[in-house]
Each structure stands twice: as structure tokens, then as C-alpha cells.
Design a protein around this motif. Structure first.
Motif, PDB file in Angstrom:
ATOM      1  N   GLN A   6       0.812  -1.229   0.091  1.00  0.00           N
ATOM      2  CA  GLN A   6      -0.033  -0.070   0.021  1.00  0.00           C
ATOM      3  C   GLN A   6       0.891   1.241  -0.094  1.00  0.00           C
ATOM      4  OE1 GLN A   6      -3.298  -0.114   2.526  1.00  0.00           O
ATOM      5  NE2 GLN A   6      -3.955  -1.995   1.882  1.00  0.00           N
ATOM      6  N   ARG A   7       2.109   0.963  -0.446  1.00  0.00           N
ATOM      7  CA  ARG A   7       3.000   2.439  -0.175  1.00  0.00           C
ATOM      8  C   ARG A   7       2.713   3.275  -1.701  1.00  0.00           C
ATOM      9  NH1 ARG A   7       9.134   0.078   0.235  1.00  0.00           N
ATOM     10  NH2 ARG A   7       9.354   1.264   1.683  1.00  0.00           N
ATOM     11  N   GLY A   8       2.952   4.376  -1.409  1.00  0.00           N
ATOM     12  CA  GLY A   8       2.898   5.066  -2.525  1.00  0.00           C
ATOM     13  C   GLY A   8       3.812   5.040  -3.756  1.00  0.00           C
ATOM     14  N   GLY A   9       3.710   5.969  -4.543  1.00  0.00           N
ATOM     15  CA  GLY A   9       4.897   6.024  -5.839  1.00  0.00           C
ATOM     16  C   GLY A   9       6.298   6.291  -5.377  1.00  0.00           C
ATOM     17  N   PHE A  10       7.116   6.125  -6.223  1.00  0.00           N
ATOM     18  CA  PHE A  10       8.377   6.373  -6.162  1.00  0.00           C
ATOM     19  C   PHE A  10       8.262   7.867  -5.680  1.00  0.00           C
ATOM     20  CE2 PHE A  10       9.179   2.683  -8.944  1.00  0.00           C
ATOM     21  CZ  PHE A  10       9.879   1.816  -7.981  1.00  0.00           C
ATOM     22  N   SER A  11       9.446   8.502  -5.042  1.00  0.00           N
ATOM     23  CA  SER A  11       9.712   9.837  -4.852  1.00  0.00           C
ATOM     24  C   SER A  11      10.260  10.395  -6.320  1.00  0.00           C
ATOM     25  CB  SER A  11      10.641  10.191  -3.998  1.00  0.00           C
ATOM     26  OG  SER A  11      11.865   9.767  -4.290  1.00  0.00           O
ATOM     27  N   GLN A  12      10.284  11.934  -6.449  1.00  0.00           N
ATOM     28  CA  GLN A  12      10.313  12.337  -7.774  1.00  0.00           C
ATOM     29  C   GLN A  12      11.926  11.891  -7.988  1.00  0.00           C
ATOM     30  OE1 GLN A  12       9.472  16.421  -7.880  1.00  0.00           O
ATOM     31  NE2 GLN A  12      10.032  16.481 -10.227  1.00  0.00           N
ATOM     32  N   GLY A  13      12.695  12.259  -6.995  1.00  0.00           N
ATOM     33  CA  GLY A  13      14.197  11.996  -7.258  1.00  0.00           C
ATOM     34  C   GLY A  13      14.499  10.492  -7.725  1.00  0.00           C
ATOM     35  N   MET A  14      13.999   9.587  -6.870  1.00  0.00           N
ATOM     36  CA  MET A  14      14.069   8.287  -7.288  1.00  0.00           C
ATOM     37  C   MET A  14      13.603   7.778  -8.501  1.00  0.00           C
ATOM     38  SD  MET A  14      15.246   5.417  -6.428  1.00  0.00           S
ATOM     39  CE  MET A  14      15.690   4.428  -5.224  1.00  0.00           C
ATOM     40  N   PHE A  15      12.249   8.368  -8.837  1.00  0.00           N
ATOM     41  CA  PHE A  15      11.941   8.225 -10.168  1.00  0.00           C
ATOM     42  C   PHE A  15      12.631   8.411 -11.548  1.00  0.00           C
ATOM     43  CE2 PHE A  15       8.396   8.745 -13.390  1.00  0.00           C
ATOM     44  CZ  PHE A  15       8.168   7.157 -13.793  1.00  0.00           C
ATOM     45  N   ILE A  16      12.945  10.006 -11.071  1.00  0.00           N
ATOM     46  CA  ILE A  16      14.084  10.353 -12.190  1.00  0.00           C
ATOM     47  C   ILE A  16      15.254   9.647 -12.410  1.00  0.00           C
ATOM     48  CG2 ILE A  16      15.453  12.216 -12.933  1.00  0.00           C
ATOM     49  CD1 ILE A  16      13.190  14.151 -11.659  1.00  0.00           C
ATOM     50  N   PHE A  17      15.731   9.257 -11.381  1.00  0.00           N
ATOM     51  CA  PHE A  17      17.265   8.255 -11.392  1.00  0.00           C
ATOM     52  C   PHE A  17      16.909   6.947 -12.017  1.00  0.00           C
ATOM     53  CE2 PHE A  17      19.249   4.859  -9.119  1.00  0.00           C
ATOM     54  CZ  PHE A  17      20.762   5.119  -9.398  1.00  0.00           C
ATOM     55  N   LEU A  18      15.698   6.361 -11.796  1.00  0.00           N
ATOM     56  CA  LEU A  18      15.474   5.063 -12.468  1.00  0.00           C
ATOM     57  C   LEU A  18      15.046   5.302 -13.927  1.00  0.00           C
ATOM     58  CD1 LEU A  18      12.891   3.480  -9.791  1.00  0.00           C
ATOM     59  CD2 LEU A  18      15.146   2.619 -10.558  1.00  0.00           C
ATOM     60  N   ILE A  19      14.642   6.349 -14.314  1.00  0.00           N
ATOM     61  CA  ILE A  19      14.467   6.682 -15.652  1.00  0.00           C
ATOM     62  C   ILE A  19      15.638   6.784 -16.373  1.00  0.00           C
ATOM     63  CG2 ILE A  19      13.571   8.521 -17.406  1.00  0.00           C
ATOM     64  CD1 ILE A  19      11.043   8.924 -15.571  1.00  0.00           C
ATOM     65  N   ILE A  20      16.592   7.652 -15.766  1.00  0.00           N
ATOM     66  CA  ILE A  20      18.007   7.758 -16.340  1.00  0.00           C
ATOM     67  C   ILE A  20      18.770   6.255 -16.415  1.00  0.00           C
ATOM     68  CG2 ILE A  20      20.297   8.767 -16.029  1.00  0.00           C
ATOM     69  CD1 ILE A  20      18.806  11.203 -14.764  1.00  0.00           C
ATOM     70  N   VAL A  21      18.632   5.600 -15.341  1.00  0.00           N
ATOM     71  CA  VAL A  21      19.279   4.295 -15.275  1.00  0.00           C
ATOM     72  C   VAL A  21      18.714   3.506 -16.561  1.00  0.00           C
ATOM     73  CG1 VAL A  21      19.909   2.271 -13.852  1.00  0.00           C
ATOM     74  CG2 VAL A  21      20.183   4.542 -13.023  1.00  0.00           C
ATOM     75  N   SER A  22      17.383   3.495 -16.511  1.00  0.00           N
ATOM     76  CA  SER A  22      16.702   2.857 -17.576  1.00  0.00           C
ATOM     77  C   SER A  22      17.269   3.081 -18.955  1.00  0.00           C
ATOM     78  CB  SER A  22      15.227   2.698 -17.396  1.00  0.00           C
ATOM     79  OG  SER A  22      14.610   2.203 -16.163  1.00  0.00           O
ATOM     80  N   LEU A  23      17.680   4.357 -19.272  1.00  0.00           N
ATOM     81  CA  LEU A  23      17.728   4.656 -20.548  1.00  0.00           C
ATOM     82  C   LEU A  23      19.431   3.998 -20.773  1.00  0.00           C
ATOM     83  CD1 LEU A  23      16.881   8.334 -20.692  1.00  0.00           C
ATOM     84  CD2 LEU A  23      15.871   6.446 -22.105  1.00  0.00           C
TER      85      LEU A  23
END
Length: 66
Positions: A6-23
């Protein structure tokens, strides 16, 4: 105490980090998206990570074959 599902979404910083790493490393986006897909608060973010991971993998594959 919060249930892990039931946790919320990733924090904005973590989500941006995951996007960059995913690229850079598409498998990370695919794995992170697949693991968090079942969590309601992260479903949309997981779809984005999966999509970025798959598209990055396809582009990388195309660049290697040409």
C-alpha cells in the motif's frame, strides 16, 4: 505501520534516477517496472519504466545490428 503493497509511488528524485538508469541499462527499468507493477501506488510509474526499458533495449539492439 504501512503494508508494503500500500505504499505510494516512487519519490520524484528516485523516479528520475530510475528513468536515467533505464535509458543506460534497460534491464534495470524492466526489472524495476515488473517488480513494482503489482503495487497500486506505483502502477503508472512501473508502466513508464517498463516502456522505457523495452524501447531502450530495442533501440540499443537496432544500433548494434546496423
Amino acid at each position: 505501520m504501512n503494508n508494503n503493497n500500500q505504499r505510494g509511488g516512487f519519490s520524484q528524485g528516485m523516479f528520475i534516477f530510475l528513468i536515467i538508469v533505464s535509458l543506460l541499462i534497460p534491464v534495470v527499468g524492466i526489472i524495476a517496472g515488473a517488480i513494482n507493477f503489482s503495487k497500486p501506488g506505483r502502477r503508472t510509474q512501473s508502466i513508464v519504466l517498463l516502456a522505457i526499458g523495452v524501447v531502450s533495449l530495442l533501440i540499443g539492439g537496432l544500433l548494434l545490428w546496423t
